[in-house]
Design a protein around this motif. Structure first.
Motif, mmCIF file in Angstrom:
data_model
loop_
_atom_site.group_PDB
_atom_site.id
_atom_site.type_symbol
_atom_site.label_atom_id
_atom_site.label_comp_id
_atom_site.label_asym_id
_atom_site.label_seq_id
_atom_site.Cartn_x
_atom_site.Cartn_y
_atom_site.Cartn_z
ATOM 1 N N GLU A 247 -41.397 45.431 25.905
ATOM 2 C CA GLU A 247 -41.065 44.226 26.671
ATOM 3 C C GLU A 247 -40.059 43.332 25.948
ATOM 4 O OE1 GLU A 247 -41.885 43.889 29.689
ATOM 5 O OE2 GLU A 247 -43.237 45.607 29.714
ATOM 6 N N PHE A 248 -39.718 43.676 24.693
ATOM 7 C CA PHE A 248 -38.709 42.917 23.961
ATOM 8 C C PHE A 248 -37.290 43.309 24.368
ATOM 9 C CE2 PHE A 248 -42.285 42.175 21.112
ATOM 10 C CZ PHE A 248 -42.075 40.864 20.710
ATOM 11 N N GLN A 249 -37.148 44.257 25.278
ATOM 12 C CA GLN A 249 -35.820 44.765 25.648
ATOM 13 C C GLN A 249 -34.862 43.669 26.111
ATOM 14 O OE1 GLN A 249 -35.931 48.492 27.687
ATOM 15 N NE2 GLN A 249 -33.972 48.161 28.693
ATOM 16 N N PRO A 250 -35.262 42.737 27.009
ATOM 17 C CA PRO A 250 -34.301 41.695 27.397
ATOM 18 C C PRO A 250 -33.856 40.821 26.235
ATOM 19 C CG PRO A 250 -36.489 41.221 28.276
ATOM 20 C CD PRO A 250 -36.525 42.627 27.766
ATOM 21 N N PHE A 251 -34.733 40.612 25.230
ATOM 22 C CA PHE A 251 -34.340 39.860 24.048
ATOM 23 C C PHE A 251 -33.217 40.589 23.310
ATOM 24 C CE2 PHE A 251 -38.714 38.427 24.734
ATOM 25 C CZ PHE A 251 -38.585 37.060 24.581
ATOM 26 N N PHE A 252 -33.358 41.909 23.159
ATOM 27 C CA PHE A 252 -32.336 42.684 22.469
ATOM 28 C C PHE A 252 -31.024 42.676 23.240
ATOM 29 C CE2 PHE A 252 -36.100 45.101 20.627
ATOM 30 C CZ PHE A 252 -36.015 44.455 19.401
ATOM 31 N N VAL A 253 -31.108 42.757 24.570
ATOM 32 C CA VAL A 253 -29.893 42.709 25.391
ATOM 33 C C VAL A 253 -29.175 41.386 25.172
ATOM 34 C CG1 VAL A 253 -28.986 42.649 27.749
ATOM 35 C CG2 VAL A 253 -30.751 44.299 27.144
ATOM 36 N N LEU A 254 -29.918 40.295 25.136
ATOM 37 C CA LEU A 254 -29.323 38.979 24.916
ATOM 38 C C LEU A 254 -28.703 38.884 23.524
ATOM 39 C CD1 LEU A 254 -28.778 36.137 25.950
ATOM 40 C CD2 LEU A 254 -31.056 35.470 25.158
ATOM 41 N N ILE A 255 -29.366 39.430 22.518
ATOM 42 C CA ILE A 255 -28.824 39.428 21.149
ATOM 43 C C ILE A 255 -27.519 40.228 21.100
ATOM 44 C CG2 ILE A 255 -29.207 40.259 18.792
ATOM 45 C CD1 ILE A 255 -32.199 39.626 19.221
ATOM 46 N N TYR A 256 -27.507 41.398 21.733
ATOM 47 C CA TYR A 256 -26.278 42.194 21.777
ATOM 48 C C TYR A 256 -25.156 41.405 22.432
ATOM 49 C CZ TYR A 256 -29.220 46.291 20.769
ATOM 50 O OH TYR A 256 -30.077 47.192 20.189
ATOM 51 N N ALA A 257 -25.484 40.718 23.511
ATOM 52 C CA ALA A 257 -24.472 39.933 24.224
ATOM 53 C C ALA A 257 -23.915 38.824 23.336
ATOM 54 C CB ALA A 257 -25.067 39.355 25.502
ATOM 55 N N LEU A 258 -24.807 38.151 22.606
ATOM 56 C CA LEU A 258 -24.367 37.087 21.708
ATOM 57 C C LEU A 258 -23.449 37.621 20.618
ATOM 58 C CD1 LEU A 258 -27.754 35.144 21.337
ATOM 59 C CD2 LEU A 258 -25.689 34.308 22.462
ATOM 60 N N LEU A 259 -23.719 38.836 20.156
ATOM 61 C CA LEU A 259 -22.913 39.434 19.094
ATOM 62 C C LEU A 259 -21.585 39.997 19.594
ATOM 63 C CD1 LEU A 259 -25.709 41.355 17.123
ATOM 64 C CD2 LEU A 259 -24.576 39.225 16.449
ATOM 65 N N LEU A 260 -21.579 40.513 20.828
ATOM 66 C CA LEU A 260 -20.418 41.260 21.307
ATOM 67 C C LEU A 260 -19.540 40.496 22.297
ATOM 68 C CD1 LEU A 260 -22.140 44.718 21.921
ATOM 69 C CD2 LEU A 260 -20.748 44.036 19.958
ATOM 70 N N LYS A 261 -20.106 39.501 22.951
ATOM 71 C CA LYS A 261 -19.364 38.825 24.017
ATOM 72 C C LYS A 261 -18.061 38.213 23.506
ATOM 73 C CE LYS A 261 -19.393 37.192 28.340
ATOM 74 N NZ LYS A 261 -19.485 38.011 29.546
ATOM 75 N N ARG A 262 -18.071 37.707 22.287
ATOM 76 C CA ARG A 262 -16.876 37.089 21.726
ATOM 77 C C ARG A 262 -15.745 38.101 21.553
ATOM 78 N NH1 ARG A 262 -17.835 33.468 16.539
ATOM 79 N NH2 ARG A 262 -19.060 32.412 18.156
ATOM 80 N N PHE A 263 -16.113 39.337 21.217
ATOM 81 C CA PHE A 263 -15.103 40.370 20.986
ATOM 82 C C PHE A 263 -14.735 41.108 22.278
ATOM 83 C CE2 PHE A 263 -17.687 39.891 17.130
ATOM 84 C CZ PHE A 263 -16.697 39.540 16.218
ATOM 85 N N PHE A 264 -15.685 41.174 23.214
ATOM 86 C CA PHE A 264 -15.438 41.861 24.489
ATOM 87 C C PHE A 264 -15.829 40.926 25.643
ATOM 88 C CE2 PHE A 264 -16.770 44.965 21.286
ATOM 89 C CZ PHE A 264 -15.640 45.769 21.225
ATOM 90 N N PRO A 265 -15.056 39.843 25.835
ATOM 91 C CA PRO A 265 -15.461 38.805 26.794
ATOM 92 C C PRO A 265 -15.500 39.246 28.248
ATOM 93 C CG PRO A 265 -13.217 38.439 26.033
ATOM 94 C CD PRO A 265 -13.775 39.539 25.189
ATOM 95 N N HIS A 266 -14.791 40.316 28.583
ATOM 96 C CA HIS A 266 -14.704 40.720 29.988
ATOM 97 C C HIS A 266 -15.400 42.059 30.269
ATOM 98 C CE1 HIS A 266 -11.910 37.431 30.382
ATOM 99 N NE2 HIS A 266 -11.076 37.977 29.505
ATOM 100 N N TYR A 267 -16.194 42.534 29.324
ATOM 101 C CA TYR A 267 -16.760 43.865 29.471
ATOM 102 C C TYR A 267 -18.110 43.871 30.179
ATOM 103 C CZ TYR A 267 -13.298 46.622 26.959
ATOM 104 O OH TYR A 267 -12.146 47.277 26.611
#
Length: 296
Positions: A247-267
């Protein structure tokens, strides 16, 4: 301990697959049927990994209808799942898979008159309230957007599939059930070629598919790895503990987004401003508590 690493590997890997799914359905393939077709194609391509574990037996005729149903659900649930990813943040969509936890008690209530305990009713309300706040598009409580209904449909299909799988695995082995269900899901997906609109879009986007085939391969690889890790963890540790870690999966998705969104803003689609992130974390925690109360 090994089982802890395996249990956490499941949501960690599946979280990566979720972000790739969002990119594919939101940026590359607008037609969901096309994405379902190519996903089924790669599913069948990964079946040789199963052969490294063991050879599947030819199923008895009485089990074939169940395998056909499981294969059909493998295809059908992707439609509401991909549509939800086109309408909402990836982490929010993934958190809504938890709606499957309330479907079984509802079915039990209406079919056999099974009554929930007071704590389960509390968990039911908490889960619905948090889901409502996550997907709310107006000031009204329990006024859900489309992603809620899409994911409720996806969760309902997967809940039915889980019941069929549970019955099937009493009679046949895991390798046999998994192998043939993938084969039948591939056959169902190939039927999309019968429909002119789907066939034309599949043909039109084939060049796009060839260009991003490595991305598809990564998505299917991490999905396969996460499923394998979760299954192995279930063999080593209590089911409740392993499923709670998942059930921690959405937390990990959010963490990935926080780490990657800056480098891949439109992905991929994900709001990561401070207010949105804090709201998601708080409501994800609330949903986790609700799930814990329901499954007691």
């Amino acid at each position: 301990m090994l089982w802890i690493l395996l249990a956490f590997a499941c949501p960690l890997l599946h979280g990566i697959a979720n972000l790739i799914d969002n990119y594919l359905t939101d940026k590359v393939f607008k037609n969901v049927s096309t994405l379902v077709f190519y996903s089924a194609f790669f599913n069948i391509a990964f079946l040789p990994f199963i052969l490294l574990i063991g050879l599947p037996a030819i199923p008895e005729l009485r089990f074939v209808p169940l395998l056909i149903i499981i294969g059909l659900i493998d295809v059908l649930y992707l439609y509401p799942y991909f549509l939800a990813l086109q309408n909402d943040d990836t982490s929010v969509v993934i958190s809504l898979f938890s709606l499957g936890k309330i479907i079984v008690p509802i079915l039990a209530f209406f079919t056999v008159g099974e009554v929930l305990t007071p704590l389960q009713y509390v968990g039911f309300i908490v889960l619905l309230l948090c889901s409502s706040l996550l997907t709310m598009r107006s000031s009204k409580i329990f006024h859900w957007n489309q992603s809620f209904y899409y994911m409720f449909a996806a969760s309902l299909l997967l809940s039915v599939q889980a019941v069929v799988f549970k019955y099937l695995f009493i009679e046949i082995g895991w390798i046999d059930g998994f192998f043939w269900s993938v084969v039948f899901s591939f056959c169902w997906a190939m039927l999309l070629l019968v429909f002119p609109v789907a066939r034309q879009d599949i043909r039109r986007t084939f060049s796009n598919f060839k260009g991003i085939a490595p991305i598809f391969a990564v998505e299917e690889f991490v999905t396969f790895g996460g499923t394998a890790a979760g299954t192995y963890a279930l063999a080593l540790a209590p089911t409740t503990v392993v499923k709670s870690i998942e059930e921690f999966q959405p937390f990990f998705v959010l963490i990935y987004a926080l780490l990657l969104k800056r480098f891949f803003p439109h992905y991929f689609r994900e709001k990561i401003d401070l207010k949105s992130s804090m709201k998601k974390i708080i409501l994800f925690c609330g949903m986790t508590i609700g799930i814990f109360l329901i499954v007691q």
